[in-house]
Design a protein around this motif. Structure first.
Motif, mmCIF file in Angstrom:
data_model
loop_
_atom_site.group_PDB
_atom_site.id
_atom_site.type_symbol
_atom_site.label_atom_id
_atom_site.label_comp_id
_atom_site.label_asym_id
_atom_site.label_seq_id
_atom_site.Cartn_x
_atom_site.Cartn_y
_atom_site.Cartn_z
ATOM 1 N N LEU A 1 -3.452 4.231 10.179
ATOM 2 C CA LEU A 1 -2.394 3.875 9.220
ATOM 3 C C LEU A 1 -1.984 5.094 8.399
ATOM 4 C CD1 LEU A 1 -0.589 1.828 7.807
ATOM 5 C CD2 LEU A 1 -2.547 1.133 6.397
ATOM 6 N N ASN A 2 -2.973 5.890 8.027
ATOM 7 C CA ASN A 2 -2.678 7.094 7.248
ATOM 8 C C ASN A 2 -1.784 8.037 8.043
ATOM 9 O OD1 ASN A 2 -3.090 8.824 4.928
ATOM 10 N ND2 ASN A 2 -4.298 10.123 6.316
ATOM 11 N N GLY B 1 6.773 10.345 6.176
ATOM 12 C CA GLY B 1 7.179 11.014 4.947
ATOM 13 C C GLY B 1 6.442 10.592 3.688
ATOM 14 N N VAL B 2 5.425 9.788 3.850
ATOM 15 C CA VAL B 2 4.680 9.347 2.672
ATOM 16 C C VAL B 2 3.559 10.356 2.376
ATOM 17 C CG1 VAL B 2 3.298 7.483 1.653
ATOM 18 C CG2 VAL B 2 5.142 6.941 3.281
ATOM 19 N N THR B 3 3.435 10.728 1.136
ATOM 20 C CA THR B 3 2.330 11.584 0.711
ATOM 21 C C THR B 3 1.137 10.682 0.410
ATOM 22 O OG1 THR B 3 3.956 13.018 -0.338
ATOM 23 C CG2 THR B 3 1.635 13.366 -0.923
ATOM 24 N N ARG C 1 2.661 7.694 -1.773
ATOM 25 C CA ARG C 1 3.861 7.717 -2.618
ATOM 26 C C ARG C 1 5.003 8.304 -1.805
ATOM 27 N NH1 ARG C 1 6.174 7.989 -7.738
ATOM 28 N NH2 ARG C 1 4.307 7.273 -8.844
ATOM 29 N N ILE C 2 6.162 7.687 -1.911
ATOM 30 C CA ILE C 2 7.372 8.270 -1.342
ATOM 31 C C ILE C 2 8.497 8.063 -2.356
ATOM 32 C CG2 ILE C 2 7.874 6.167 0.004
ATOM 33 C CD1 ILE C 2 9.091 8.118 2.152
ATOM 34 N N GLY C 3 9.124 9.153 -2.744
ATOM 35 C CA GLY C 3 10.180 9.118 -3.761
ATOM 36 C C GLY C 3 9.605 9.268 -5.145
ATOM 37 N N ASN C 4 10.292 10.060 -5.960
ATOM 38 C CA ASN C 4 9.810 10.241 -7.335
ATOM 39 C C ASN C 4 11.004 10.466 -8.252
ATOM 40 O OD1 ASN C 4 8.038 10.367 -9.402
ATOM 41 N ND2 ASN C 4 7.026 12.265 -8.771
ATOM 42 N N ASN D 1 11.578 4.158 -5.576
ATOM 43 C CA ASN D 1 10.332 4.875 -5.321
ATOM 44 C C ASN D 1 9.275 3.854 -4.890
ATOM 45 O OD1 ASN D 1 11.556 7.244 -6.509
ATOM 46 N ND2 ASN D 1 11.097 6.322 -8.520
ATOM 47 N N ILE D 2 8.464 4.254 -3.931
ATOM 48 C CA ILE D 2 7.401 3.320 -3.506
ATOM 49 C C ILE D 2 6.019 3.963 -3.694
ATOM 50 C CG2 ILE D 2 6.442 1.902 -1.648
ATOM 51 C CD1 ILE D 2 9.129 1.834 -0.316
ATOM 52 N N VAL D 3 5.141 3.183 -4.278
ATOM 53 C CA VAL D 3 3.733 3.563 -4.335
ATOM 54 C C VAL D 3 2.973 2.557 -3.459
ATOM 55 C CG1 VAL D 3 1.686 3.610 -5.808
ATOM 56 C CG2 VAL D 3 3.840 4.580 -6.633
ATOM 57 N N PHE D 4 2.188 3.074 -2.526
ATOM 58 C CA PHE D 4 1.422 2.182 -1.644
ATOM 59 C C PHE D 4 -0.037 2.107 -2.056
ATOM 60 C CE2 PHE D 4 4.899 3.596 1.155
ATOM 61 C CZ PHE D 4 5.348 2.377 1.649
ATOM 62 N N CYS D 5 -0.591 0.923 -1.884
ATOM 63 C CA CYS D 5 -2.037 0.760 -2.053
ATOM 64 C C CYS D 5 -2.533 -0.134 -0.916
ATOM 65 C CB CYS D 5 -2.348 0.141 -3.416
ATOM 66 S SG CYS D 5 -4.119 -0.201 -3.641
ATOM 67 N N PHE D 6 -3.188 0.489 0.060
ATOM 68 C CA PHE D 6 -3.704 -0.269 1.201
ATOM 69 C C PHE D 6 -5.228 -0.208 1.182
ATOM 70 C CE2 PHE D 6 0.485 1.114 3.138
ATOM 71 C CZ PHE D 6 1.076 -0.146 3.078
ATOM 72 N N GLU D 7 -5.853 -1.364 1.437
ATOM 73 C CA GLU D 7 -7.325 -1.382 1.441
ATOM 74 C C GLU D 7 -7.861 -1.933 2.758
ATOM 75 O OE1 GLU D 7 -9.732 -4.229 -0.480
ATOM 76 O OE2 GLU D 7 -8.088 -5.609 -0.924
#
Lengths: 478, 478
Positions: free
Chosen positions: A48-49, A56-58, A83-86, A158-164
């Protein structure tokens, strides 16, 4: 600002590739609850990473430490923060999902190999463990990212992702992470709203937005006595048998009609007034829907409102099984020495595990005392989580309503869910922002069950919905 | 005619070799209930057959056909029929034993490897699966044979042997064999009495003769409903849950005090009069004996007579477990779709499975009907056997009483046993002769449990007892 037409047609024209990517994800048996599959949960995190960074996601993989499972010391799979977009002019949405899955073996009753995505062209079903819970929804977000990445277009928010990778096993380590990163200067600082796609439509026809979840309090009640398993011929009717005692106290917990018999538990919840009942009456849902999903005509009532309230706004108590007793096929004549009943209560506001636990423990102690047994009782709370409710008139929900109408041509059902996603409450409480549950799959997807599936149309239209939601979110006034 | 002194000293002086032979027998994991060990049951038959023929017994291996176990078609291990002596002037005794054993894994909680006989020089315990049940007793007979064979001495009686390899798995095929060979001209034709050494002393101090066994009726009660396992969050309090129903009806079967709550079952047994109670009062047995054997202070009563009658002359009902529910460690939130409770009733005269079955089925149906559930109930009798009682004043018992007094210097306890050895009844009914149970091991041997053991003194003195019994049998008047 509806989603661009090009976005919608991009999703349609790339459907087969998206389904292949879902097959790749399902092929990794990332079962968090099975120590022997822990390496696969790590592999799934890497997979997934890699997808996220390619789009393009950091990202960063956050080590959550170690834990003990079934007596084994194991490393926890990492959480993926991205994170993508700031752009300070844009809203920031936090998106949560989980890349671990429930256990699945073909021998459990699956018609096909659970970790090989089976595409049924006739029904349109994509069958495999994790297809709906929760790899499909995560991949929906990837599909949205791919359109923007390939076309070099900025995202509307802007999107912040949190995947577990531990959601199916109590989300170990996640709460601490969320609380820490929600603070000033943390990774989630500045988030305006949260969107979680990890639940289901109420039925098989109507998209839904979910604004409530039940909490959970899970109990293990153990009766022990003999120093070892005994032969029922030699010891039958000479000693107090732990199974007899356990069965007896378990039988005092809940009626066949679903009423919780532990004094004070049902009573803790205010009764619904006529206005609230009208909400349930208005949902696009029939007794036949639930019976179809359950696979039998076993609804507790013929009254739709009563059945829906049982699921959404009333607590429930289920007995899951017994550990330590004879559980195989055949006819063993054992008196098991130590048996543990497992049951859980789904909680609704204002119930909390802290409020319910003492009632449960007192009830069990009283029921056991009445038996006059010389065996020993012990009660443990294995885990718990508070129920959650959000304001469904919030702009986060309004954006999702507009997106649903745009993609599906109909208004969503506004639902409360019977299940528990404890992190929902953690996000709501830590960030102090609105949390929206935006389900992708249908009510009959069979998450946690055999033959789990996601309908192709839910995956494809659902991907459109997730993208459109981002555009509506960008457009709506806070 | 007591046994020759030379015989007794031969047994003493060969004790170490006898124990080595027991170690050889224990080393063959002849688990009849595990398909993967079927070859070992065959190996055990070959080993025993070789021992018998070397000691002068004429044998035949009888093919008992095939059967299905856990869905697998398997050959049944052969029965071994043997004969030594054919002197019309002598009595003929039929000796039964079984060379298969219960399953055992070190991980079950054994302190040592179950199939490696561990000799504890301090306690004198010979620890290993099958040491007491039933390889030790079988080898006791071999020890007796060896003395006579090596010294070229005739046995005082003719012996017919019947050894089987399926006792721990329902004695499949044996009943038909016994019935067939008991007929005129059959292998067992002419047998005067039967001796079975496959049970235990009541305590750890007093030799016993056993004249009664409880019967058994084993039930599987299944509640089904949902088409598949359901998620308790989604379906809790919307459908009738099979586990709730099953737990409820299982809770109506037996009280924590051991009273059977199925109408008519306890009532079928005549109450003991004062004379009968006196027999139990006279047994060398204390509450502390049963609690030591059980490993905890959990006796149903402080009254010795009441506890002994509970084991020997009253029926008992034990709930063994549930198939189909969640039984592993951890906290799974499943609503199992189909669950089967397993329980059995130990029967005493005049109860029979045929008499008890209708009461059980009616009780379960009534209890289920009261629930008002939409789930489905079904009841199966998995297997059953009638109880057995013999005349303990018969010359067969008198010979054993004399032998006990001679070897142990004390009178035996006359006991009835709580367990079931169905073939006992088959021998009694087919041959129409007296059957004696002559136990070798102690009440705490842990047959069917972890750390099964036979005390060295029970093995050695027990071998003397078996031989002495044959001499007393030869001398006694019919």
């Amino acid at each position: 600002m509806p989603a661009p037409t090009q976005f919608l047609s991009y999703i349609d024209s790339h459907a087969d590739a998206f389904i292949q990517r879902l097959a790749d994800a399902v092929a990794i048996p990332s079962i968090s609850g099975d120590a022997s599959h822990r390496k696969d949960v790590f592999a799934m995190a890497d997979w997934l990473n890699s997808q996220l960074t390619q789009l393009g996601v950091t990202t960063q993989l956050v080590d959550l430490g170690r834990h003990t499972m079934d007596g084994e010391d194991l490393p926890l799979p990492p959480a993926i923060l991205g994170r993508i977009g700031n752009d300070k002019e844009k809203k920031t949405v936090l998106i949560y999902g989980h890349f671990d899955v429930q256990p699945a073996n073909k021998s459990d009753g699956w018609d096909t190999e659970p970790f090989k995505l089976m595409i049924n062209k006739e029904t349109g079903q994509l069958i495999g463990r994790g297809s709906s819970d929760d790899k499909g929804p995560i991949l929906g977000w990837l599909n949205v990212l791919q359109y923007h990445h390939e076309n070099k277009l900025p995202l509307p928010v802007n999107i912040v992702f949190c995947f577990e990778g531990m959601e199916e096993s109590g989300s170990e380590g996640l709460d601490e992470l969320v609380v820490r990163e929600s603070k000033k200067g943390g990774f989630f600082d500045g988030v305006d709203c949260v969107c979680i796609s990890d639940n289901y439509w109420l039925n098989t026809r109507t998209p839904a937005l979910t604004y409530g979840l039940r909490g959970l309090s899970y109990y293990k009640v153990t009766v022990s006595g003999p120093g070892r398993d005994l032969h029922s011929g030699v010891f039958g009717r000479t000693v107090h048998e732990p199974m007899t005692d356990l069965i007896n106290i378990l039988s005092t917990l809940v009626s066949s009609q679903g009423d919780i018999l532990i004094k004070g538990v049902d009573e803790m919840v205010p009764r619904a007034d006529e206005e609230e009942k009208a909400i349930y009456a208005g949902l696009n849902y029939n007794i036949s829907d639930i019976e179809e999903a359950a696979g039998a005509s076993i609804a507790l009532s013929d009254d739709k409102v009563s059945v829906l309230m049982g699921r959404m706004r009333e607590p429930s108590l289920s007995i899951h099984g017994i550990e330590g007793a004879f559980s195989a096929a055949g006819a063993k004549t054992v008196i098991p020495a130590k048996v543990s009943g497992k049951f859980s209560i789904r909680l609704v506001p204002p119930q909390t595990p802290d409020a319910v636990d003492p009632l449960v423990i007192e009830h069990l102690n009283n029921a056991f005392a009445k038996l006059g047994s010389k065996n020993i009782l012990s009660v443990e709370n294995l885990h718990g989580g508070k129920p959650w409710m959000a304001d469904h008139r919030h702009w986060n929900f309004e954006a999702a309503k507009k997106a649903t109408k745009a993609v599906y041509g109909q208004d969503p059902d506004l639902t409360r869910e019977g299940g528990s996603i404890p992190v929902t409450l953690t996000f709501a409480e830590s960030l102090g922002v609105n949390v929206l549950l935006l389900p992708m799959g249908r009510g009959d997807d069979g998450a946690h069950s055999t033959n789990e599936k996601l309908d192709r149309s839910n995956f494809i239209e659902g991907s459109k919905l997730l993208g459109t939601y981002l555009y509506e979110l960008a457009a709506i006034s806070k």
